[in-house]
Enzyme design. Sequence first.
Site, PDB file in Angstrom:
ATOM      1  CD  GLU A 285      21.880  -1.776 -54.088  1.00 17.90           C
ATOM      2  OE1 GLU A 285      20.945  -0.995 -54.285  1.00 17.90           O
ATOM      3  OE2 GLU A 285      23.020  -1.384 -53.773  1.00 17.90           O
ATOM      4  CG  HIS A 306      -0.174  -6.318 -32.050  1.00 21.05           C
ATOM      5  ND1 HIS A 306      -1.220  -6.723 -31.256  1.00 21.05           N
ATOM      6  CD2 HIS A 306       0.938  -6.433 -31.292  1.00 21.05           C
ATOM      7  CE1 HIS A 306      -0.758  -7.045 -30.057  1.00 21.05           C
ATOM      8  NE2 HIS A 306       0.552  -6.880 -30.050  1.00 21.05           N
ATOM      9  CE  LYS A 420      20.544   4.230 -60.874  1.00 22.24           C
ATOM     10  NZ  LYS A 420      21.978   4.152 -60.616  1.00 22.24           N
TER      11      LYS A 420
HETATM   12  O1  PA5 Z   1      25.261   0.291 -52.595  1.00 24.02           O
HETATM   13  C1  PA5 Z   1      25.295   0.971 -53.628  1.00 24.02           C
HETATM   14  O2  PA5 Z   1      26.317   1.066 -54.318  1.00 24.02           O
HETATM   15  C2  PA5 Z   1      24.081   1.755 -54.079  1.00 24.02           C
HETATM   16  O3  PA5 Z   1      22.994   1.546 -53.260  1.00 24.02           O
HETATM   17  C3  PA5 Z   1      24.401   3.241 -54.107  1.00 24.02           C
HETATM   18  O4  PA5 Z   1      24.804   3.641 -52.828  1.00 24.02           O
HETATM   19  C4  PA5 Z   1      23.187   4.064 -54.555  1.00 24.02           C
HETATM   20  O5  PA5 Z   1      22.716   3.601 -55.775  1.00 24.02           O
HETATM   21  C5  PA5 Z   1      23.569   5.530 -54.671  1.00 24.02           C
HETATM   22  O6  PA5 Z   1      24.606   5.696 -55.578  1.00 24.02           O
HETATM   23  P1  PA5 Z   1      25.494   7.004 -55.580  1.00 24.02           P
HETATM   24  O7  PA5 Z   1      26.194   7.115 -54.273  1.00 24.02           O
HETATM   25  O8  PA5 Z   1      26.455   6.797 -56.711  1.00 24.02           O
HETATM   26  O9  PA5 Z   1      24.579   8.165 -55.821  1.00 24.02           O
END
Ligand code: PA5
Length: 432
Positions: A285, A306, A420
Site C-alpha cells: 500500500e 513444496h 469501493k
Molecule cells: O493502511 C491503511 O490506511 C488502510 O489499510 C486502512 O487501515 C484500512 O483501509 C482500514 O481503514 P479504516 O481503519 O479507516 O477502517
Amino acid sequence: MVKIDLSGCDSFVAKERFEEYVKKALAAQQVLEDETGAGNDFLGWQHLPSAIGKEQLDDCLGVVDRWIEKEVDLVVVIGIGGSYLGAKAAIEALSHSFSSLLGLQGPKVVFAGENLSEDYTAELLDLLQTRNAACVVISKSGTTTEPAVAFRLVKQHLEDTYGKEEACSRIVAITDKARGALKSLANQEGYKTFVIEDNIGGRFSVLTPVGLVPIALAGFDIEAMVRGAKDAEKALADRSADNPAVRYAAMRNLLYAQGKKVELFASFHPKMQYLGEWLKQLFGESEGKDGKGIFPASVIFTTDLHSMGQYIQDGERMLFETVITVENAQREVSIPRDEQDLDGLNYLAGKRVEHCNRMAQLGTRMAHIDGGVPNIDIRIEQLDEYHLGQLFYFFEKVCGISAYVLGVNPFNQPGVEAYKKNMFKLLEKPGY
Ligand code: PA5
C-alpha cells in the site's frame, strides 16, 4: 537490534552501484526524519514508541482487567487492513500454535470485519452463542464497510445477550478523535474509546491502541513490545551508512532497478505467516502507486518449498528474497534414535529439529542464490514481544525511506478507493 546480512546479494549487484543507492537512501532518510517529504503529515509513527508512556499502556491494560473481571473468554477484534493486520501478526507470532485445542488460559481473540464472507460471519455468530464475549471495533475513518457490517451484527448479539448497558461495557471503539460514523456511534452509546491520531495511518498503527489493545487482550506483554520499538527508534535514527534500515532500503531499490520486481518475504517459522501479511500491506500500500513499486509476496518455508519452491528456483527471474530469521528457538525437541531405523532417519538421531530447520535454510539460500534469486537476511534473536516491537518499527522505517528513494508518497493509498466506488454503486449506497 535487528541485524541485516546483504552478502546474499553480492553476486547480483556492483559494489559502486550499491554505494550509490546507500547515498540515495541516506538522503531519503533525511527527508523522512526532517519531515520534508510527501505525506509528511502522516509521520506520527516515527517518534511514537518514545512518546508512549505508562499512562497510555495502563489505559490499554485497563480494558484487559475489566474484561477479566467479567470472565470474558472471547474477544472479537473487528477491523480491516491496517486496523487488524498488526495485531493479527503479533498474536499469531506469539501464541502457542495449538492454544485453542489445548484450552490455554486467557480470552481468545478472533478477528472479523476483514472480509465480507457470509459463511465466515454466520460461523462467528455460532461461536458467539457459546461464549462470554466482548468486542474491540477498530476503524480510523469509522466508515469502512467490512468492519461496519461485522460490528452491526456483533453489537446486536451483545445487546440481545447482555442488555444494552452491559453490552456497552463490552465494546471498545478505536477510531478518529472526531470524524466518522464509528466515532458518532461511540459517543452516543458511551463506549470506551481510544483515539487514532490524525498523523498515523492504518498500516503504521500497530504500536498505537489499534495493535496494543488486542495484543494485550491476547495476554501478551505490550510494555516489552513498546520497549523493543523504542530501542529500534533510537538505533535507526543513526544517519550513517551502517544503519540497517538504510542499507536494506538501498538494496531493495537497487534490486528493483535491476529488474527484480518482486520481493518475496520468507520465514522458516510458521508463526510468522501473518507478519508476511502485515509486510505485504505495509509495502504494497505504501509503494505500489504511480505505476511503480516492488510487488510484495510472502512464503513460509520449508512448507512452501513444496509448493512455490519450483517457481522460486526456476521460474521467471524477477524475484529477490527477504528472509526473516529467528536465531533462537524457544523450545528444544531432539529427534529420537530408532533401533530398526526403517525410515532411515538415524543419521539425524540426537539432532534438534531446529538444526534441521537451519540446514534447510542454509541449503535453500545457496540454491536460490545459485538459481538467480538475491537473498537478504534479516535477523532477530528470538520471537518475543521485545524483538517483534523492534521488527515492526524497523520495517516501518525501511518502508518510509524506501518509498522516498522510489519517489512515491508512502502514506496515501488512493488506489484503494476504486473498488469501493464500484461496490457502493452496486450496493446502491445513497449518493453513489
Ligand atoms: O493502511 C491503511 O490506511 C488502510 O489499510 C486502512 O487501515 C484500512 O483501509 C482500514 O481503514 P479504516 O481503519 O479507516 O477502517
